[in-house]
Design a protein around this motif. Sequence first.
Motif, mmCIF file in Angstrom:
data_model
loop_
_atom_site.group_PDB
_atom_site.id
_atom_site.type_symbol
_atom_site.label_atom_id
_atom_site.label_comp_id
_atom_site.label_asym_id
_atom_site.label_seq_id
_atom_site.Cartn_x
_atom_site.Cartn_y
_atom_site.Cartn_z
ATOM 1 N N SER A 317 50.173 75.169 48.023
ATOM 2 C CA SER A 317 51.545 75.147 48.530
ATOM 3 C C SER A 317 51.952 76.473 49.167
ATOM 4 O O SER A 317 52.788 76.498 50.077
ATOM 5 C CB SER A 317 52.517 74.777 47.413
ATOM 6 N N ASP A 318 51.371 77.587 48.718
ATOM 7 C CA ASP A 318 51.693 78.873 49.343
ATOM 8 C C ASP A 318 51.280 78.885 50.809
ATOM 9 O O ASP A 318 52.010 79.395 51.675
ATOM 10 C CB ASP A 318 50.999 80.018 48.603
ATOM 11 N N TRP A 319 50.109 78.325 51.101
ATOM 12 C CA TRP A 319 49.642 78.270 52.486
ATOM 13 C C TRP A 319 50.547 77.367 53.323
ATOM 14 O O TRP A 319 50.862 77.683 54.472
ATOM 15 C CB TRP A 319 48.194 77.776 52.536
ATOM 16 N N ALA A 320 50.942 76.242 52.752
ATOM 17 C CA ALA A 320 51.828 75.333 53.477
ATOM 18 C C ALA A 320 53.143 76.029 53.819
ATOM 19 O O ALA A 320 53.683 75.872 54.930
ATOM 20 C CB ALA A 320 52.091 74.078 52.647
ATOM 21 N N ARG A 321 53.657 76.818 52.888
ATOM 22 C CA ARG A 321 54.910 77.535 53.110
ATOM 23 C C ARG A 321 54.758 78.540 54.262
ATOM 24 O O ARG A 321 55.645 78.680 55.112
ATOM 25 C CB ARG A 321 55.337 78.239 51.827
ATOM 26 N N LYS A 322 53.627 79.240 54.283
ATOM 27 C CA LYS A 322 53.396 80.219 55.348
ATOM 28 C C LYS A 322 53.267 79.543 56.710
ATOM 29 O O LYS A 322 53.780 80.053 57.721
ATOM 30 C CB LYS A 322 52.134 81.020 55.042
ATOM 31 N N VAL A 323 52.591 78.398 56.750
ATOM 32 C CA VAL A 323 52.454 77.662 58.012
ATOM 33 C C VAL A 323 53.820 77.184 58.487
ATOM 34 O O VAL A 323 54.163 77.300 59.673
ATOM 35 C CB VAL A 323 51.478 76.480 57.843
ATOM 36 N N ALA A 324 54.609 76.633 57.569
ATOM 37 C CA ALA A 324 55.942 76.149 57.933
ATOM 38 C C ALA A 324 56.809 77.276 58.488
ATOM 39 O O ALA A 324 57.543 77.089 59.476
ATOM 40 C CB ALA A 324 56.614 75.516 56.714
ATOM 41 N N ARG A 325 56.708 78.450 57.865
ATOM 42 C CA ARG A 325 57.496 79.590 58.336
ATOM 43 C C ARG A 325 57.052 80.000 59.741
ATOM 44 O O ARG A 325 57.883 80.301 60.610
ATOM 45 C CB ARG A 325 57.345 80.752 57.358
ATOM 46 N N LYS A 548 40.028 75.973 66.825
ATOM 47 C CA LYS A 548 40.236 76.679 68.097
ATOM 48 C C LYS A 548 41.508 76.177 68.788
ATOM 49 O O LYS A 548 42.241 76.969 69.397
ATOM 50 C CB LYS A 548 39.031 76.487 69.018
ATOM 51 N N LEU A 549 41.787 74.890 68.673
ATOM 52 C CA LEU A 549 43.029 74.361 69.223
ATOM 53 C C LEU A 549 44.233 74.885 68.439
ATOM 54 O O LEU A 549 45.258 75.265 69.026
ATOM 55 C CB LEU A 549 43.009 72.829 69.192
ATOM 56 N N LEU A 550 44.113 74.971 67.131
ATOM 57 C CA LEU A 550 45.218 75.433 66.292
ATOM 58 C C LEU A 550 45.533 76.903 66.551
ATOM 59 O O LEU A 550 46.670 77.351 66.320
ATOM 60 C CB LEU A 550 44.880 75.201 64.818
ATOM 61 N N GLU A 551 44.558 77.669 67.050
ATOM 62 C CA GLU A 551 44.811 79.070 67.393
ATOM 63 C C GLU A 551 45.904 79.200 68.455
ATOM 64 O O GLU A 551 46.536 80.262 68.576
ATOM 65 C CB GLU A 551 43.527 79.725 67.915
ATOM 66 N N ARG A 552 46.138 78.149 69.220
ATOM 67 C CA ARG A 552 47.185 78.179 70.242
ATOM 68 C C ARG A 552 48.577 78.046 69.627
ATOM 69 O O ARG A 552 49.577 78.209 70.330
ATOM 70 C CB ARG A 552 46.948 77.062 71.259
ATOM 71 N N TYR A 553 48.642 77.753 68.336
ATOM 72 C CA TYR A 553 49.926 77.520 67.682
ATOM 73 C C TYR A 553 50.165 78.410 66.464
ATOM 74 O O TYR A 553 51.306 78.637 66.086
ATOM 75 C CB TYR A 553 50.019 76.048 67.229
ATOM 76 N N LEU A 554 49.087 78.895 65.830
ATOM 77 C CA LEU A 554 49.217 79.680 64.599
ATOM 78 C C LEU A 554 48.329 80.917 64.647
ATOM 79 O O LEU A 554 47.280 80.912 65.315
ATOM 80 C CB LEU A 554 48.810 78.836 63.382
ATOM 81 N N PRO A 555 48.685 81.965 63.917
ATOM 82 C CA PRO A 555 47.814 83.145 63.822
ATOM 83 C C PRO A 555 46.541 82.815 63.037
ATOM 84 O O PRO A 555 46.544 81.969 62.134
ATOM 85 C CB PRO A 555 48.678 84.168 63.095
ATOM 86 N N ALA A 556 45.473 83.496 63.373
ATOM 87 C CA ALA A 556 44.158 83.212 62.788
ATOM 88 C C ALA A 556 44.121 83.270 61.262
ATOM 89 O O ALA A 556 43.455 82.450 60.633
ATOM 90 C CB ALA A 556 43.118 84.161 63.385
ATOM 91 N N PRO A 557 44.803 84.222 60.591
ATOM 92 C CA PRO A 557 44.717 84.266 59.126
ATOM 93 C C PRO A 557 45.221 82.996 58.437
ATOM 94 O O PRO A 557 44.843 82.729 57.291
ATOM 95 C CB PRO A 557 45.596 85.476 58.765
ATOM 96 N N LEU A 558 46.075 82.223 59.108
ATOM 97 C CA LEU A 558 46.545 80.968 58.519
ATOM 98 C C LEU A 558 45.602 79.802 58.805
ATOM 99 O O LEU A 558 45.802 78.703 58.285
ATOM 100 C CB LEU A 558 47.940 80.624 59.058
ATOM 101 N N ILE A 559 44.592 80.052 59.610
ATOM 102 C CA ILE A 559 43.661 78.987 60.008
ATOM 103 C C ILE A 559 42.320 79.132 59.299
ATOM 104 O O ILE A 559 41.795 78.155 58.733
ATOM 105 C CB ILE A 559 43.440 79.012 61.537
ATOM 106 N N TYR A 560 41.767 80.331 59.328
ATOM 107 C CA TYR A 560 40.417 80.558 58.800
ATOM 108 C C TYR A 560 40.512 81.043 57.363
ATOM 109 O O TYR A 560 40.642 82.244 57.100
ATOM 110 C CB TYR A 560 39.670 81.554 59.691
ATOM 111 N N ARG A 561 40.487 80.102 56.461
ATOM 112 C CA ARG A 561 40.639 80.389 55.034
ATOM 113 C C ARG A 561 39.923 79.321 54.236
ATOM 114 O O ARG A 561 39.607 78.238 54.747
ATOM 115 C CB ARG A 561 42.127 80.412 54.662
ATOM 116 N N PRO A 562 39.647 79.565 52.952
ATOM 117 C CA PRO A 562 39.002 78.545 52.118
ATOM 118 C C PRO A 562 39.902 77.329 51.951
ATOM 119 O O PRO A 562 41.130 77.412 52.010
ATOM 120 C CB PRO A 562 38.787 79.262 50.777
#
Length: 664
Positions: A317-325, A548-562
Amino acid sequence: MSGLAGVWRAHEDWDDERLRYCARSMIHALRHRGAHDHAVWSDAAAGLALSHCRAFEGGAAQPAHSANGRYVLSLDGALFNRESLYHELAALDEVAADACDAALLLAAIARWGLQRTLSRCNGAFALSLWDRRDRILWLARDRVGKRPLYYGWAGGDFVFASELKSLHRHPGFDAAVDPDAISLLLRYDYIPAPHSIHRGIFKLSPGAFLRLNPAAMRAGHGAHQPAHDTQVYWCARQRMTEAVGSRTELALDEAVDQLEILLQQAVSARMNAPRPVGAFLSGGTDSSLVAAMMQAQTATPVDTYAIGFDDDRHDESDWARKVARALGTRHTEHRVDGREALGMIERLPQVWCEPFADSSQVPTLIASEIVARRSPIAMTGDGGDELFFGHSSYCRALRNARWNAQLPGPLRRWAHRSGGARAERARLGGLRALWAELGAREVEDNYLQRVSRWRDPSAAVLGAREPLTVFGDPQRQLRIGDAADRIQFLDFQMDLPNGILTKIDRAGMACGLETRSPLLDRAVIEFAWSLPTALKHHRGEQKYILKKLLERYLPAPLIYRPKNGFGAPVASWLRGPLREWAEALLDESRLRAEGHFDARVVRGLWGEFLGGQRKWHTHLWNVLMFQAWWEQYGLGAASSAFAVLAEPLPAVGPERIARVQYGY
């Protein structure tokens, strides 16, 4: 949201009023799928009644009639290419400008016939169609299996409905539990189509339709063979074979551009809805991408929803919160603990009226309740894993298949022949697991090891003989492409429609929530199949092109994670707040009296689990889900539930009869 049901009498001993009463009772069992309106239409001379319920206003009431009066349609679901269908039909002066989905389909069917119409449709639907002239009943289901459709025989009558609980309302329903189906449940967490938990009751497969004439209806389930009697209008194996066979060199940037266009179109089509549309947001790649594309297409904040757990190993849920923000959505978050899960357990057999054992059903049901309070329609990221190489089990299966290919053939054949002994222990790792992997003959066998809960479920189910599925039938498997293509095809055929989509459909509909999955748009599916594995799995990065498509919408640290996944902490629940519930269902004398499971095997696993010796919670959850279902739908409970149908029919006034008869 909507639901459908119907009955076709084999005998002429019911008058029209009783026929309609049975159909009303069947649709009443589906009122959670559509409480706003319900109606019944009957063809007394044919002994057939169709019923329908819907949740929202708008469009013509159903069952709906074609302009020429020949066809009567019940549609559960929605078309997402209705604009192109409308323009094609409008050019032929076949349809009005304000036609709803049902009216569009009826106009198309009258013009082109059902099969050609289905091949033109892009949507999430199940339908029944009665041809009044030729007395033919048709049932059909969308390509992927977003909407369910059960059918079969009860007391000699042909019955069908969106959910199994509706068939239970027929007074002649007495179908026995099929032990072979229980063995499928124990292996896969679900019972795959065309099978159901009952003998003589079937699920229509995705992309298929059934044509039933009076002779076939009266012949009954003993003469029905789904593999031969149903036809397909869209064959996933054929379409994937064509897509893989026509692959061309495609640069990453070009592929990302094309995917973005297709997903934008898919999201836009699904946001075009009569009610507010929100989105599930786990913080993972798929749901984040869908939410991002939704937010990019509107100036107001999109409603997003996340579920967390009090167990950090299962909480994202912490990751979801960061993405939503980062996206600027209006975010709602809810945390689930064991006590709340316990309160939800009693609802599971009613919601999943066929045994179902994906443990994430509990948080999915809780999440659906929360979303439905504000957003009657919600987007999901379903399909991303199966189309874009997202499951970690894919990597393990491919690795093991490569190792096996280097072993001498005689050793592999010996391991395969001797792999049945104490098969369940192989699930726990160690030398037994290694030996089981050595026995795999093809990559499909390696992947079966990854997805099986019980490795030998028939050993625990009394009188069971496990049916053949696509995993064991080379004629139904993909025989082109690389090993990654082949195992993704297995998931598209099995886990996606029977597990993931079943889970979200039942959970959502139980709460008044319709779900839509843009990643499962027809164009997106076929584009994903046309991509080489290198664009999906690149240097260890899974779902590479999506990220790679999501990089157009979000910063990389929110994408490349476990990735943790959306699993529930079942082991801690069963040792804690759910222990008493589980102990009652797994009572040894009860298991022996009911006669479905080998009590010695089940009790042995329960004892080891409680003693902390083994991690048997995945095995036990499947058994518990059947036991909970049996407690509600077993013979004693069933007979009392059906008793209402033996009561005298209530009086029906003239206005209600007219509304039922004509559907307005």
